[in-house]
Design a protein around this motif. Structure first.
Motif, mmCIF file in Angstrom:
data_model
loop_
_atom_site.group_PDB
_atom_site.id
_atom_site.type_symbol
_atom_site.label_atom_id
_atom_site.label_comp_id
_atom_site.label_asym_id
_atom_site.label_seq_id
_atom_site.Cartn_x
_atom_site.Cartn_y
_atom_site.Cartn_z
ATOM 1 N N ILE A 123 0.873 -1.170 0.000
ATOM 2 C CA ILE A 123 0.000 0.000 0.000
ATOM 3 C C ILE A 123 0.911 1.221 0.000
ATOM 4 O O ILE A 123 1.608 1.489 0.982
ATOM 5 C CB ILE A 123 -0.938 -0.001 1.212
ATOM 6 N N GLN A 124 0.910 1.926 -1.094
ATOM 7 C CA GLN A 124 1.792 3.074 -1.281
ATOM 8 C C GLN A 124 0.983 4.341 -1.051
ATOM 9 O O GLN A 124 0.225 4.790 -1.904
ATOM 10 C CB GLN A 124 2.393 3.063 -2.692
ATOM 11 N N ASP A 125 1.137 4.915 0.126
ATOM 12 C CA ASP A 125 0.360 6.099 0.506
ATOM 13 C C ASP A 125 1.164 7.372 0.239
ATOM 14 O O ASP A 125 2.377 7.411 0.447
ATOM 15 C CB ASP A 125 -0.014 6.014 1.989
ATOM 16 N N GLY A 126 0.482 8.403 -0.194
ATOM 17 C CA GLY A 126 1.143 9.652 -0.550
ATOM 18 C C GLY A 126 1.258 10.639 0.599
ATOM 19 O O GLY A 126 0.993 11.833 0.415
ATOM 20 N N ALA A 127 1.650 10.157 1.780
ATOM 21 C CA ALA A 127 1.787 11.012 2.973
ATOM 22 C C ALA A 127 0.456 11.670 3.332
ATOM 23 O O ALA A 127 0.355 12.901 3.450
ATOM 24 C CB ALA A 127 2.886 12.056 2.776
ATOM 25 N N SER A 128 -0.566 10.859 3.497
ATOM 26 C CA SER A 128 -1.899 11.372 3.837
ATOM 27 C C SER A 128 -1.879 12.149 5.143
ATOM 28 O O SER A 128 -1.114 11.852 6.061
ATOM 29 C CB SER A 128 -2.890 10.203 3.955
ATOM 30 N N THR A 129 -2.754 13.141 5.220
ATOM 31 C CA THR A 129 -2.791 14.028 6.393
ATOM 32 C C THR A 129 -4.129 13.987 7.124
ATOM 33 O O THR A 129 -4.368 14.781 8.022
ATOM 34 C CB THR A 129 -2.521 15.482 5.956
ATOM 35 N N ASP A 130 -5.004 13.052 6.742
ATOM 36 C CA ASP A 130 -6.365 13.049 7.292
ATOM 37 C C ASP A 130 -6.681 11.826 8.147
ATOM 38 O O ASP A 130 -7.835 11.548 8.433
ATOM 39 C CB ASP A 130 -7.379 13.118 6.141
ATOM 40 N N GLY A 131 -5.652 11.106 8.560
ATOM 41 C CA GLY A 131 -5.879 9.912 9.369
ATOM 42 C C GLY A 131 -5.887 8.624 8.572
ATOM 43 O O GLY A 131 -6.074 7.541 9.138
ATOM 44 N N THR A 132 -5.663 8.718 7.264
ATOM 45 C CA THR A 132 -5.679 7.516 6.423
ATOM 46 C C THR A 132 -4.592 6.524 6.825
ATOM 47 O O THR A 132 -4.807 5.307 6.797
ATOM 48 C CB THR A 132 -5.506 7.901 4.943
ATOM 49 N N VAL A 133 -3.428 7.022 7.219
ATOM 50 C CA VAL A 133 -2.324 6.131 7.583
ATOM 51 C C VAL A 133 -2.698 5.278 8.797
ATOM 52 O O VAL A 133 -2.542 4.051 8.782
ATOM 53 C CB VAL A 133 -1.035 6.936 7.851
ATOM 54 N N LYS A 134 -3.208 5.917 9.854
ATOM 55 C CA LYS A 134 -3.617 5.163 11.048
ATOM 56 C C LYS A 134 -4.774 4.223 10.714
ATOM 57 O O LYS A 134 -4.805 3.058 11.171
ATOM 58 C CB LYS A 134 -4.051 6.141 12.145
ATOM 59 N N PHE A 135 -5.716 4.683 9.914
ATOM 60 C CA PHE A 135 -6.846 3.867 9.486
ATOM 61 C C PHE A 135 -6.342 2.610 8.764
ATOM 62 O O PHE A 135 -6.805 1.490 9.022
ATOM 63 C CB PHE A 135 -7.741 4.697 8.559
ATOM 64 N N THR A 136 -5.364 2.784 7.880
ATOM 65 C CA THR A 136 -4.812 1.658 7.125
ATOM 66 C C THR A 136 -4.011 0.730 8.022
ATOM 67 O O THR A 136 -4.100 -0.500 7.902
ATOM 68 C CB THR A 136 -3.934 2.174 5.965
ATOM 69 N N GLN A 137 -3.233 1.307 8.925
ATOM 70 C CA GLN A 137 -2.469 0.475 9.858
ATOM 71 C C GLN A 137 -3.390 -0.454 10.645
ATOM 72 O O GLN A 137 -3.076 -1.633 10.856
ATOM 73 C CB GLN A 137 -1.673 1.359 10.814
ATOM 74 N N ASP A 138 -4.521 0.073 11.089
ATOM 75 C CA ASP A 138 -5.470 -0.761 11.830
ATOM 76 C C ASP A 138 -6.048 -1.859 10.943
ATOM 77 O O ASP A 138 -6.231 -2.996 11.386
ATOM 78 C CB ASP A 138 -6.602 0.107 12.387
#
Length: 297
Positions: free
Chosen positions: A50-65
């Motif tokens: 999953i290649q995320d573009g440095a999201s700033t809206d909580g997407t990273v934590k959402f994806t980690q979960d």
């Protein structure tokens, strides 16, 4: 956030999904389908990046979960220059011999797609392997894409970008997606792939599943980007010297190239066989359309 260190044997297939600010786009209900479909694959010879573009809206934590218990899944979050740049970055991080791109809103067509593809890839080792795409509407109806042919490469995308397994080293030899094309970078890549004479094979089964999001794509913008691809591809052709972007965009709208340009493609001795076949196919279509006076363009 960077990827963890590599451990174990390299997988055969790397599935790459690009993400960016999914939550602010209201896609928190659709993205889990990607994670779930990958978990159901049960393919030991695959990985999911999953290649995320440095999201700033909580997407990273959402994806980690979401991927906390997902096997063979890696999340990488770093700034990028858009969708195709994210895909290129995902390929750089990939360890598989083949890569497959899967949109963050879509899924794979069946739970055994990767295992069936792995059998084929291991047996024949093509440069690329493509299949059809299932389209599913909001009411559950499904339609399978049937018009798949490399011969159509001079007219349109011959198969869905999400339905082709591409050798990672071939992707790298081609330089990946050219990010100057904001819409048609996938088509540009496939055109260069076919023109490069790489060996492709077709799977009878559908590979990806595209969920109908009820939106109409901007055909004018798509046509303009295709036009830019063609203008570069045919830059040294005499028959293309008097053509501008609007001319090529009109060819996109009509669905076929002018006969004199296709004839020049056929007359060039250096034309690769796949492009020669595509030119013959396109020329037949152009000539057929030229006598169909009832058609309005």
């Amino acid at each position: 956030m960077s990827a963890p260190s590599e451990t174990g044997d390299a997988p055969l297939i790397s599935v790459i999904t690009a993400t960016w600010n999914l939550l602010s786009q209201g896609r928190q209900d659709t993205f889990p389908r990607v994670i779930e479909c990958m978990a159901r694959q049960n393919c030991d010879s695959s990985e999911h990046i999953i290649q995320d573009g440095a999201s700033t809206d909580g997407t990273v934590k959402f994806t980690q979960d979401l991927i906390a218990d997902a096997p063979r899944t890696r999340l990488i979050s770093e700034p990028d220059q858009g969708l195709y740049d994210a895909m290129n970055r995902g390929v750089k991080a990939a360890r598989g011999e083949y890569v497959l791109f899967l949109n963050s809103d879509d899924s794979l067509a069946a739970d055994d797609v990767l295992n069936r593809a792995a059998e084929r890839l291991t047996a024949t080792h093509p440069d690329y392997l493509f299949g059809s795409t299932l389209h599913r509407s909001a009411d559950g109806g499904e339609k399978m894409e049937k018009r798949m042919s490399v011969k159509a490469i001079l007219q349109r995308m011959p198969f869905c970008h999400n339905s082709v397994f591409l050798r990672r080293d071939v992707f790298q030899e081609l330089g990946g997606h050219d990010t100057q094309f904001r819409i048609a970078a996938d088509y540009d890549l496939m055109l260069r792939l076919v023109a490069g004479g790489y060996r492709g094979e077709r799977m009878d089964e559908p590979i990806s599943l595209f969920w109908d999001r009820g939106e109409t794509s901007d055909q004018q913008a798509t046509g303009q980007d295709y036009a830019r691809v063609w203008q570069r591809f045919f830059a040294d052709y005499r028959a293309a010297q008097g053509l501008d972007l609007d001319d090529f965009a009109e060819f996109y709208r009509r669905g076929h190239m002018p006969a004199n340009l296709l004839i020049e493609v056929l007359r060039r001795p250096e034309t690769p066989l796949p492009i020669r076949r595509a030119a013959k196919h396109g020329l037949a279509k152009s000539l057929r359309r030229s006598v169909q006076f009832w058609r309005r363009y």
